[in-house]
Design a protein around this motif. Structure first.
Motif, PDB file in Angstrom:
ATOM      1  N   ILE A  67      -6.474   7.650  -6.554  1.00  0.00           N
ATOM      2  CA  ILE A  67      -8.132   8.159  -6.247  1.00  0.00           C
ATOM      3  C   ILE A  67      -9.626   7.784  -6.024  1.00  0.00           C
ATOM      4  O   ILE A  67      -9.548   7.161  -7.031  1.00  0.00           O
ATOM      5  CB  ILE A  67      -7.242  10.264  -6.352  1.00  0.00           C
ATOM      6  N   ASP A  68     -10.039   8.267  -5.279  1.00  0.00           N
ATOM      7  CA  ASP A  68     -11.511   8.325  -4.942  1.00  0.00           C
ATOM      8  C   ASP A  68     -12.064   8.293  -6.391  1.00  0.00           C
ATOM      9  O   ASP A  68     -11.842   9.872  -6.611  1.00  0.00           O
ATOM     10  CB  ASP A  68     -12.024   8.412  -3.995  1.00  0.00           C
ATOM     11  N   ARG A  69     -12.931   8.243  -7.441  1.00  0.00           N
ATOM     12  CA  ARG A  69     -13.292   8.605  -8.842  1.00  0.00           C
ATOM     13  C   ARG A  69     -13.823   9.978  -8.588  1.00  0.00           C
ATOM     14  O   ARG A  69     -13.731  10.845  -9.047  1.00  0.00           O
ATOM     15  CB  ARG A  69     -14.067   6.932  -9.899  1.00  0.00           C
ATOM     16  N   ARG A  70     -15.027   9.320  -7.003  1.00  0.00           N
ATOM     17  CA  ARG A  70     -15.981  10.803  -7.094  1.00  0.00           C
ATOM     18  C   ARG A  70     -14.975  12.001  -6.930  1.00  0.00           C
ATOM     19  O   ARG A  70     -15.036  13.137  -7.346  1.00  0.00           O
ATOM     20  CB  ARG A  70     -16.814  10.809  -5.937  1.00  0.00           C
ATOM     21  N   THR A  71     -14.062  12.089  -5.038  1.00  0.00           N
ATOM     22  CA  THR A  71     -13.103  12.457  -5.479  1.00  0.00           C
ATOM     23  C   THR A  71     -12.711  13.603  -6.697  1.00  0.00           C
ATOM     24  O   THR A  71     -11.604  14.845  -6.802  1.00  0.00           O
ATOM     25  CB  THR A  71     -12.561  12.316  -3.879  1.00  0.00           C
ATOM     26  N   LEU A  72     -12.156  12.976  -7.091  1.00  0.00           N
ATOM     27  CA  LEU A  72     -10.927  13.062  -8.166  1.00  0.00           C
ATOM     28  C   LEU A  72     -12.421  13.637  -9.759  1.00  0.00           C
ATOM     29  O   LEU A  72     -11.486  14.996 -10.108  1.00  0.00           O
ATOM     30  CB  LEU A  72     -10.721  11.662  -9.384  1.00  0.00           C
ATOM     31  N   LEU A  73     -13.455  13.610  -9.387  1.00  0.00           N
ATOM     32  CA  LEU A  73     -14.189  13.742 -11.025  1.00  0.00           C
ATOM     33  C   LEU A  73     -14.072  15.917 -10.512  1.00  0.00           C
ATOM     34  O   LEU A  73     -14.380  16.256 -10.978  1.00  0.00           O
ATOM     35  CB  LEU A  73     -15.643  13.182 -10.986  1.00  0.00           C
ATOM     36  N   ILE A  74     -14.604  15.597  -8.723  1.00  0.00           N
ATOM     37  CA  ILE A  74     -14.934  17.341  -8.244  1.00  0.00           C
ATOM     38  C   ILE A  74     -13.793  17.630  -8.459  1.00  0.00           C
ATOM     39  O   ILE A  74     -13.721  19.152  -8.971  1.00  0.00           O
ATOM     40  CB  ILE A  74     -15.309  16.968  -6.588  1.00  0.00           C
ATOM     41  N   ALA A  75     -12.251  17.411  -8.011  1.00  0.00           N
ATOM     42  CA  ALA A  75     -11.084  18.479  -8.078  1.00  0.00           C
ATOM     43  C   ALA A  75     -11.058  18.894  -9.755  1.00  0.00           C
ATOM     44  O   ALA A  75     -10.648  20.094  -9.767  1.00  0.00           O
ATOM     45  CB  ALA A  75      -9.556  17.430  -7.586  1.00  0.00           C
ATOM     46  N   LEU A  76     -11.125  17.689 -10.684  1.00  0.00           N
ATOM     47  CA  LEU A  76     -11.186  17.711 -12.038  1.00  0.00           C
ATOM     48  C   LEU A  76     -11.970  19.772 -12.338  1.00  0.00           C
ATOM     49  O   LEU A  76     -11.511  20.116 -12.894  1.00  0.00           O
ATOM     50  CB  LEU A  76     -12.010  16.900 -12.747  1.00  0.00           C
ATOM     51  N   MET A  77     -13.132  19.533 -11.698  1.00  0.00           N
ATOM     52  CA  MET A  77     -14.172  20.581 -12.204  1.00  0.00           C
ATOM     53  C   MET A  77     -13.145  21.794 -11.385  1.00  0.00           C
ATOM     54  O   MET A  77     -13.605  22.615 -11.595  1.00  0.00           O
ATOM     55  CB  MET A  77     -15.554  20.307 -11.762  1.00  0.00           C
ATOM     56  N   GLY A  78     -12.776  21.300 -10.614  1.00  0.00           N
ATOM     57  CA  GLY A  78     -12.257  22.666  -9.315  1.00  0.00           C
ATOM     58  C   GLY A  78     -11.095  22.977 -10.151  1.00  0.00           C
ATOM     59  O   GLY A  78     -11.381  24.660 -10.606  1.00  0.00           O
ATOM     60  N   ILE A  79     -10.133  21.963 -10.780  1.00  0.00           N
ATOM     61  CA  ILE A  79      -9.291  22.843 -12.138  1.00  0.00           C
ATOM     62  C   ILE A  79     -10.031  24.047 -12.816  1.00  0.00           C
ATOM     63  O   ILE A  79     -10.045  24.622 -13.605  1.00  0.00           O
ATOM     64  CB  ILE A  79      -8.591  21.643 -12.542  1.00  0.00           C
ATOM     65  N   PHE A  80     -11.185  23.220 -13.397  1.00  0.00           N
ATOM     66  CA  PHE A  80     -11.740  24.002 -14.553  1.00  0.00           C
ATOM     67  C   PHE A  80     -12.636  25.491 -14.725  1.00  0.00           C
ATOM     68  O   PHE A  80     -12.414  26.014 -14.933  1.00  0.00           O
ATOM     69  CB  PHE A  80     -13.478  23.013 -14.542  1.00  0.00           C
TER      70      PHE A  80
END
Length: 387
Positions: A67-80
């Motif tokens: 997964i694109d690193r920016r997309t992944l970081l945004i998704a991880l903050m969504g879990i947060f």
């Protein structure tokens, strides 16, 4: 280091994670009283979060490698954001425990991937400083975010505090989207090859060092509010000020640790582990008086977070061909240390030997980490650990 919007966005995410990780320490008495559980039982919420990070770090990193690193970081903050919203709605102890585990699953992968992204945004000789810049969000959380959450929990309620933290997560998602460019994942990743990296002797040693070293910090920090109330006899205002002072020390130490690590990782670790062990040992006595407790807390904060950038760089350098997984696993190691420390401190309290003994146990953990580091430095060419 020059101003960098990408690093700032990563620091915003780190700030949110720092608040949700550390805030329960300041809210332990309020949560325990509201949910009718003991302080050690409430402390297990810290351990549960830490164990969730340990499990989530490799799971999220390995399953999201393409997964694109920016997309992944945004998704991880969504879990947060989701996890903190669930915490705000928790009706009982076990629901809160489950919500904390959900929240924790973003933590290791965010800091692991974020550290690699941060290091890629600057010249090679500034990598440790870039990692430290991202972790500045974590330390700023201890200055403002954690005391604010503690105050909100006492004045309005701990559920309101978690709702506010969820709002920080939404802001972090927007910041990452606007500040980071698209960051395609590296092609041709081999999951089994990345896992094999974790069997290398230097990598295992670095992860073990992180676990024990930061375990000493959390043996004491998990129970800092009971210590300041029952031993130092501090008021609510004093306790809040001391949490902020620890954060000031953490911010100084994080920046200082990054600069020292860019010169020599091992030298930085040696200096700061000596300072950490000595300060926690002295705190067993200094915690009795407000002024001396404050001095010890400032030095403790500096030493605690000065070890973070060199510990992160040690693992990334030892696993240079699988930095995302190793970096995420090191965040898991930090949190395994948190869980061990929280459990150790709770065990000391449960044994009835007194709150000063909690700081003594933390000093012993820091001294053990120092002994490990000195032993590892005598094995610079260590190979793969035996099965």
């Amino acid at each position: 280091m020059k101003f960098n919007l990408g690093l700032l966005a990563l620091a915003v995410g780190a700030f949110g994670i720092g608040v949700t990780e550390f805030a329960p320490m300041g809210m332990l008495p309020v949560i325990a009283g509201d949910l009718h559980v003991s302080i050690p039982a409430a402390g297990l919420l810290v351990s549960a979060y830490a164990m969730g990070v340990l499990i989530g770090a490799p799971l999220m990193t390995l399953t999201t490698g393409r997964i694109d690193r920016r997309t992944l970081l945004i998704a991880l903050m969504g879990i947060f954001t989701l996890g903190n919203a669930l915490s705000a709605m928790a009706g009982g102890y076990w629901m809160l425990m489950a919500a904390r585990v959900v929240t924790s699953f973003n933590h290791g992968a965010f800091f692991g991937v974020g550290s690699v992204v941060a290091a890629s945004l600057v010249p090679p000789d500034k990598r440790a400083g870039a990692v430290a810049a991202m972790f500045t969000g974590l330390t700023v959380a201890t200055i403002g975010g954690v005391p604010a959450a503690t105050w909100v929990s006492e004045a309005i309620g701990w559920r309101t505090a978690f709702a506010g933290i969820a709002g920080v997560g939404a802001i972090a998602m927007l910041s990452l989207r606007l500040a980071l460019p698209p960051l395609p994942a590296a092609e041709g990743g081999d999951m089994r090859a990345e896992l094999r990296v974790l069997t290398r002797g230097p990598v295992v040693m670095a992860l073990a060092l992180t676990t024990i070293g930061f375990g000493g910090v959390f043996t004491v920090f998990t129970y800092i509010v009971p210590i300041l109330r029952d031993v130092t006899h501090g008021s609510t205002g004093y306790v809040t000020a001391m949490l902020m002072l620890f954060g000031v020390g953490a911010t100084i130490g994080n920046a200082w640790g990054g600069r020292l690590a860019d010169r020599s990782v091992d030298r930085a670790l040696t200096m700061m582990l000596v300072a950490l062990a000595a300060t926690l040992l002295a705190f067993t006595v200094l915690m009795q008086w407000p002024a001396t407790a404050a001095a010890a807390i400032l030095i403790w904060g500096i030493a605690s977070f000065a070890i973070v950038p060199p510990l992160q760089m040690r693992v990334m350098d030892a696993a240079s061909d699988a930095p995302n997984l190793a970096s995420a696993m090191n965040i898991g190691a930090f949190n395994l240390g948190n869980a061990i420390g929280a459990a150790l401190g709770g065990g000391v309290i449960g044994a009835g030997v007194g709150l000063p003994a909690v700081s003594l146990a933390g000093a012993a953990m820091a001294a053990m980490a120092l002994a490990m580091l000195l032993a590892f430095r005598r094995r610079p060419h260590a190979g793969v650990c035996p099965a």
